[in-house]
Design a protein around this motif. Structure first.
Motif, PDB file in Angstrom:
ATOM      1  N   ASN A 152       0.927  -1.067   0.202  1.00 10.66           N
ATOM      2  CA  ASN A 152      -0.201  -0.569   0.038  1.00 10.66           C
ATOM      3  C   ASN A 152       1.195   1.099  -0.131  1.00 10.66           C
ATOM      4  O   ASN A 152       0.982   1.816  -0.772  1.00 10.66           O
ATOM      5  CB  ASN A 152      -0.966  -0.887   1.397  1.00 10.66           C
ATOM      6  CG  ASN A 152      -2.310  -0.399   1.131  1.00 10.66           C
ATOM      7  OD1 ASN A 152      -2.764  -0.749  -0.025  1.00 10.66           O
ATOM      8  ND2 ASN A 152      -2.984  -1.829   1.545  1.00 10.66           N
ATOM      9  N   ALA A 153       1.812   1.532   1.003  1.00 16.66           N
ATOM     10  CA  ALA A 153       2.832   2.191   0.801  1.00 16.66           C
ATOM     11  C   ALA A 153       3.321   2.556  -0.397  1.00 16.66           C
ATOM     12  O   ALA A 153       3.685   4.474  -1.443  1.00 16.66           O
ATOM     13  CB  ALA A 153       3.881   2.678   1.956  1.00 16.66           C
ATOM     14  N   LEU A 160      -0.601   5.385  -8.144  1.00 12.59           N
ATOM     15  CA  LEU A 160      -0.972   4.013  -8.408  1.00 12.59           C
ATOM     16  C   LEU A 160      -1.885   4.033  -7.779  1.00 12.59           C
ATOM     17  O   LEU A 160      -3.548   3.248  -8.131  1.00 12.59           O
ATOM     18  CB  LEU A 160      -0.257   2.870  -8.503  1.00 12.59           C
ATOM     19  CG  LEU A 160       1.465   3.598  -9.229  1.00 12.59           C
ATOM     20  CD1 LEU A 160       2.111   1.749  -9.185  1.00 12.59           C
ATOM     21  CD2 LEU A 160       1.239   3.192 -10.358  1.00 12.59           C
ATOM     22  N   SER A 161      -2.649   4.776  -6.566  1.00  7.18           N
ATOM     23  CA  SER A 161      -3.689   4.322  -6.138  1.00  7.18           C
ATOM     24  C   SER A 161      -3.518   5.033  -4.961  1.00  7.18           C
ATOM     25  O   SER A 161      -3.273   5.876  -3.932  1.00  7.18           O
ATOM     26  CB  SER A 161      -3.669   3.166  -4.935  1.00  7.18           C
ATOM     27  OG  SER A 161      -4.659   3.019  -3.957  1.00  7.18           O
ATOM     28  N   ALA A 162      -5.253   5.815  -5.281  1.00  6.97           N
ATOM     29  CA  ALA A 162      -5.484   6.617  -3.928  1.00  6.97           C
ATOM     30  C   ALA A 162      -6.214   7.008  -2.860  1.00  6.97           C
ATOM     31  O   ALA A 162      -5.082   7.988  -1.774  1.00  6.97           O
ATOM     32  CB  ALA A 162      -7.210   7.088  -4.274  1.00  6.97           C
ATOM     33  N   ASP A 163      -5.496   5.890  -2.136  1.00  5.20           N
ATOM     34  CA  ASP A 163      -6.045   5.481  -0.556  1.00  5.20           C
ATOM     35  C   ASP A 163      -5.706   4.082  -0.748  1.00  5.20           C
ATOM     36  O   ASP A 163      -5.237   2.557  -1.397  1.00  5.20           O
ATOM     37  CB  ASP A 163      -7.567   5.132  -0.194  1.00  5.20           C
ATOM     38  CG  ASP A 163      -7.758   5.421   1.734  1.00  5.20           C
ATOM     39  OD1 ASP A 163      -6.843   5.495   1.408  1.00  5.20           O
ATOM     40  OD2 ASP A 163      -8.980   5.852   1.506  1.00  5.20           O
ATOM     41  N   TYR A 164      -5.957   3.756   0.449  1.00  6.09           N
ATOM     42  CA  TYR A 164      -5.092   2.094   1.287  1.00  6.09           C
ATOM     43  C   TYR A 164      -6.048   0.989   0.731  1.00  6.09           C
ATOM     44  O   TYR A 164      -7.057   1.051   0.875  1.00  6.09           O
ATOM     45  CB  TYR A 164      -4.022   2.117   2.600  1.00  6.09           C
ATOM     46  CG  TYR A 164      -3.443   2.829   2.582  1.00  6.09           C
ATOM     47  CD1 TYR A 164      -2.338   4.234   2.244  1.00  6.09           C
ATOM     48  CD2 TYR A 164      -2.583   2.432   4.121  1.00  6.09           C
ATOM     49  CE1 TYR A 164      -0.854   3.946   2.490  1.00  6.09           C
ATOM     50  CE2 TYR A 164      -1.392   3.684   4.198  1.00  6.09           C
ATOM     51  CZ  TYR A 164      -0.752   3.702   3.148  1.00  6.09           C
ATOM     52  OH  TYR A 164       1.027   3.942   3.628  1.00  6.09           O
ATOM     53  N   VAL A 165      -5.629  -0.238  -0.060  1.00  7.53           N
ATOM     54  CA  VAL A 165      -6.248  -1.373  -0.244  1.00  7.53           C
ATOM     55  C   VAL A 165      -6.414  -2.365   0.899  1.00  7.53           C
ATOM     56  O   VAL A 165      -5.014  -2.881   1.048  1.00  7.53           O
ATOM     57  CB  VAL A 165      -6.635  -1.941  -1.949  1.00  7.53           C
ATOM     58  CG1 VAL A 165      -7.106  -3.024  -1.713  1.00  7.53           C
ATOM     59  CG2 VAL A 165      -6.176  -0.827  -2.533  1.00  7.53           C
ATOM     60  N   ASN A 166      -7.263  -2.600   1.050  1.00  2.00           N
ATOM     61  CA  ASN A 166      -7.244  -3.825   2.231  1.00  2.00           C
ATOM     62  C   ASN A 166      -7.194  -5.787   1.243  1.00  2.00           C
ATOM     63  O   ASN A 166      -8.385  -6.074   0.944  1.00  2.00           O
ATOM     64  CB  ASN A 166      -8.114  -3.977   3.514  1.00  2.00           C
ATOM     65  CG  ASN A 166      -8.482  -4.727   4.031  1.00  2.00           C
ATOM     66  OD1 ASN A 166      -7.372  -5.835   4.450  1.00  2.00           O
ATOM     67  ND2 ASN A 166      -9.346  -5.129   4.869  1.00  2.00           N
TER      68      ASN A 166
END
Length: 310
Positions: A152-153, A160-166
């Protein structure tokens, strides 16, 4: 040596040679301890599990173990949960084994090249396989962590990602994550097997093909690939058997969740035996898993033997 009229072999004095059993008895005595250990460790538990699978053994009913024959088997074979778990195991097996073969073949071809630091590459390539399965699963569980994970970091820092993904909490992402963890650990094993096969390919044959005008692709397709196909088959069968019954990686990373999205047949058997306390059903599941693994390996072998290579 002379041959008598009846066809028996005689020595120079007209007598049949003596058969010495001393060597055979010594060999039997040498392997007897190992055979006894194998019998105790393997055969006895298998027989015990087969016996348990024919009885209704539930820990919540101590002392009540009626004989029910094949009811445990029919119960599992008619259970939607069993077939759902078997389907997930099949998906996991096909995905992980396929990726391991492709990546392992590419890594083996790279390590087979005459590179300056080839020894270093081979040493680094084997490190993931040297990791214990539990350590590998714990490492990937932290890599995929929803808040503190390195994946995620990396995704957020490179935008590549706007927010952390579970990753492990999303039913659509959990299975790919456990497949990646399995591929990371076991690809080096496949690569080493295929590297050993590549080094047995006759260099004279390859050089003769190049002299005749064959490029690298044609040499690989018509010479290298047919010669290493038996080892590919061995790697495929070994990884299929291991991937279909995988337990530790998935149990540590997801425990079969979320929403049973990673509950493979190994996890299903464990929960049946040790969470539902149905030891009879768990023993039956163990034998059903073994039958499915043998059947899957036989299908692989049949397909590869019938498909022409080159």
């Amino acid at each position: 040596m002379l041959r008598a009229e009846g066809g028996s072999v005689l020595n120079g004095q007209g007598r049949r040679p003596r058969v010495h059993f001393g060597t055979n008895w010594v060999a039997a005595a040498m392997i007897a301890p190992a055979a006894l250990v194998i019998f105790i460790v393997v055969a006895v538990p298998l027989a015990r599990a087969l016996w348990m699978s024919l009885f209704s053994i539930v820990l919540t009913r101590p002392g009540v173990e009626p004989f029910i024959g094949l009811e445990n088997y029919t119960k599992q074979l008619t259970s939607p949960g069993f077939w759902d778990a078997a389907t997930r195991s099949l998906v996991f097996t096909i995905a992980s084994t396929g990726l391991e073969l492709l990546l392992g073949l590419g890594l083996a071809l790279l390590m087979n090249q005459r590179l300056r630091f080839r020894w270093l590459l081979r040493g680094l390539a084997i490190l993931p396989w040297a990791l214990p399965g539990v350590s590998n699963a714990l490492m990937w569980r932290w890599i995929d962590h929803a808040q503190y994970g390195a994946l995620n970091a990396l995704l957020t820092q490179f935008h590549l990602s706007a927010d952390y993904v579970n990753f492990l909490g999303d039913p659509s992402l959990a299975m790919p994550m456990v497949v990646i963890a399995d591929v990371y650990k076991n690809t080096p094993l496949v690569a080493l097997l295929l590297l050993a096969a590549l080094q047995t390919v006759p260099k004279e044959t390859v050089e003769a093909a190049r002299v005749d005008g064959a490029n690298d692709v044609r040499v690989f397709r018509h010479i290298t690939l047919p010669l290493i196909t038996p080892v590919i088959l061995v790697a495929l069968v070994l990884r299929t058997m291991d991937a279909f019954k995988v337990f530790d990686t998935i149990w540590i990373m997801t425990r079969g969740g979320p929403a049973n999205s990673t509950q493979t047949i190994g996890i299903y058997a464990y929960k049946t035996a040790y969470e539902s306390f149905d030891f009879g059903g768990g023993a039956a599941l163990g034998y059903l898993i073994a039958i499915l693994i043998v059947g899957l390996a036989a299908i692989y072998i049949r397909i590869l033997r019938r498909s022409p290579v080159g």
